[in-house]
Scaffold this motif. Structure first.
Motif: not given
Length: 409
Positions: A138-161
């Motif tokens: 849930m923690e990871e999914m919500w970070v991805i979803a919120v960043c997607n919505w705001i427009g903040i790009p996250i690279r896969a290799n940086n997702l955990n950090q």
């Protein structure tokens, strides 16, 4: 005539607080059978308050101001709905000038769509996993979803950090009290990352959809016609991120409630009105953010008790939501207690748009939770009272995923 306030026994209760966590406040007030008690923690004098009348008091902006050291727990964010107290979520950013445009009906529908997409992806991945740590998922999914919505790009290799840093930033308290070092280090890394993104966007080096909040805030003009400094943009973004990601804890505890009370699942699947009762009981019972704090602006009397200027006051949200005079059998999870006290569900789009964003995302998440069946390994799901926002002490390891058909909410 001045009424003396009950004084907690002992010189300082830091050790007791670190041992009991936020349960300490209710424990002490129950012991004295009082809703106002003087105490001292971390060397600071404070007044512990609980119950509805105390909530009205600490919400009085003429008497109280935010406590700077933990302003995120300010009583100015304290809300009451259907008798349940909690700290306000992202909806209270509506006082910001950019909020109305960024949170239009269309933007909320986009948020809902993104969350549904992320849920579908997770559920597909769970079919291939023998077990999962639901809290981490849930923690990871919500970070991805919120960043997607705001427009903040996250690279896969940086997702955990990024997820780790954001979760450290969201965690206001740890078992050692104010978790300043780890939290500040995480916050500094996030700020540097976001400042870099804003500057790159303004320089035309990265492309962001003009409809996204990141783009909107990066070019937002203040009343004087100047665009906001990059660091100020980042502070606004951090408020959004923190509020949204902290809300993921409600979903974790919704799952905990379903695991503890599997008999509720059938009724939730067939009775959509009961869903609201369930969500409010999750908020009441678990009290993810268990207290709020403020300082007095001036001296005053309340119920014949004297409050000096700059007095630190703590309002016990958890204790109020478990107060025996306010709730029948408060330590049992009973969604039925809200039957008849909640307004009827609506299918009107404009009315639905007024629903709390946290409640909106809880409702979506619950519709997916009701499609799944899990076997939980032998583990306690007790929350750790010394962590704020609260979370299950030992995570939530789930096994044997099975999806069942359920009509969406």
């Amino acid at each position: 005539m001045v009424k003396p306030m009950v004084q907690d026994k002992g010189v300082d209760h830091t050790i007791d607080f670190l041992k009991d966590g936020y349960y300490y406040f209710s424990k002490r007030m129950n012991e004295y059978q009082e809703d106002a008690v003087n105490s001292r923690i971390f060397g600071r004098k404070l007044v512990m308050l609980r119950a509805s009348e105390a909530a009205e008091l600490v919400n009085d902006a003429t008497k109280f101001k935010a406590e700077k050291s933990i302003s995120e727990l300010s009583t100015s964010l304290l809300k009451e709905e259907n008798g349940v107290f909690y700290l306000a979520d992202i909806d209270d950013h509506q006082e910001k000038g950019w909020f109305e445009e960024a949170f239009s009906i269309e933007k909320r529908e986009e948020l809902e769509s993104i969350f549904r997409q992320r849920w579908e992806e997770r559920m597909e991945s769970w079919k291939r996993s023998p077990s999962i740590d639901f809290m981490t998922e849930m923690e990871e999914m919500w970070v991805i979803a919120v960043c997607n919505w705001i427009g903040i790009p996250i690279r896969a290799n940086n997702l955990n950090q990024r997820t780790t840093d954001i979760q450290e930033f969201v965690q206001l308290f740890s078992k050692y009290g104010l978790n300043r070092l780890k939290r500040n280090q995480a916050k500094n890394r996030i700020e540097k990352w976001l400042v870099f993104l804003v500057r790159q966007l303004r320089a035309g080096r990265i492309h962001v959809d003009e409809e996204k909040i990141l783009y909107h805030l990066s070019w937002y003009e203040d009343a004087a016609g100047y665009i906001l400094p990059a660091k100020e943009v980042v502070q606004e973004l951090l408020l959004l991120i923190r509020a949204f990601v902290a809300s993921s804890r409600w979903v974790v505890f919704s799952q905990a409630a379903l695991l503890h009370h599997p008999e509720l699942k059938e009724r939730l699947q067939r009775d959509k009105g009961y869903v609201d009762c369930f969500m409010y009981e999750v908020i009441r019972y678990y009290s993810v953010v268990p207290f709020s704090v403020a300082k007095t602006k001036q001296q005053f009397f309340w119920k014949d008790m004297f409050f000096p200027k700059n007095q630190l006051v703590l309002f016990d949200i958890y204790g109020t939501n478990h107060h025996t005079e306010l709730w029948a059998d408060p330590d049992n999870f009973q969604p039925e207690r809200f039957l008849g006290r909640l307004p009827g569900m609506t299918t009107n789009t404009s009315d639905a748009a007024q629903e709390s964003i946290t409640m909106q995302l809880m409702r979506i998440s619950l519709s997916y939770l009701l499609r799944t069946d899990w076997v939980m390994s032998d583990q306690p799901l007790n929350s750790q009272g010394s962590e704020i926002p609260a979370r299950p002490k030992n995570g939530m390891r789930l096994e044997f995923y099975h999806e069942t058909f359920y009509e969406d909410m």
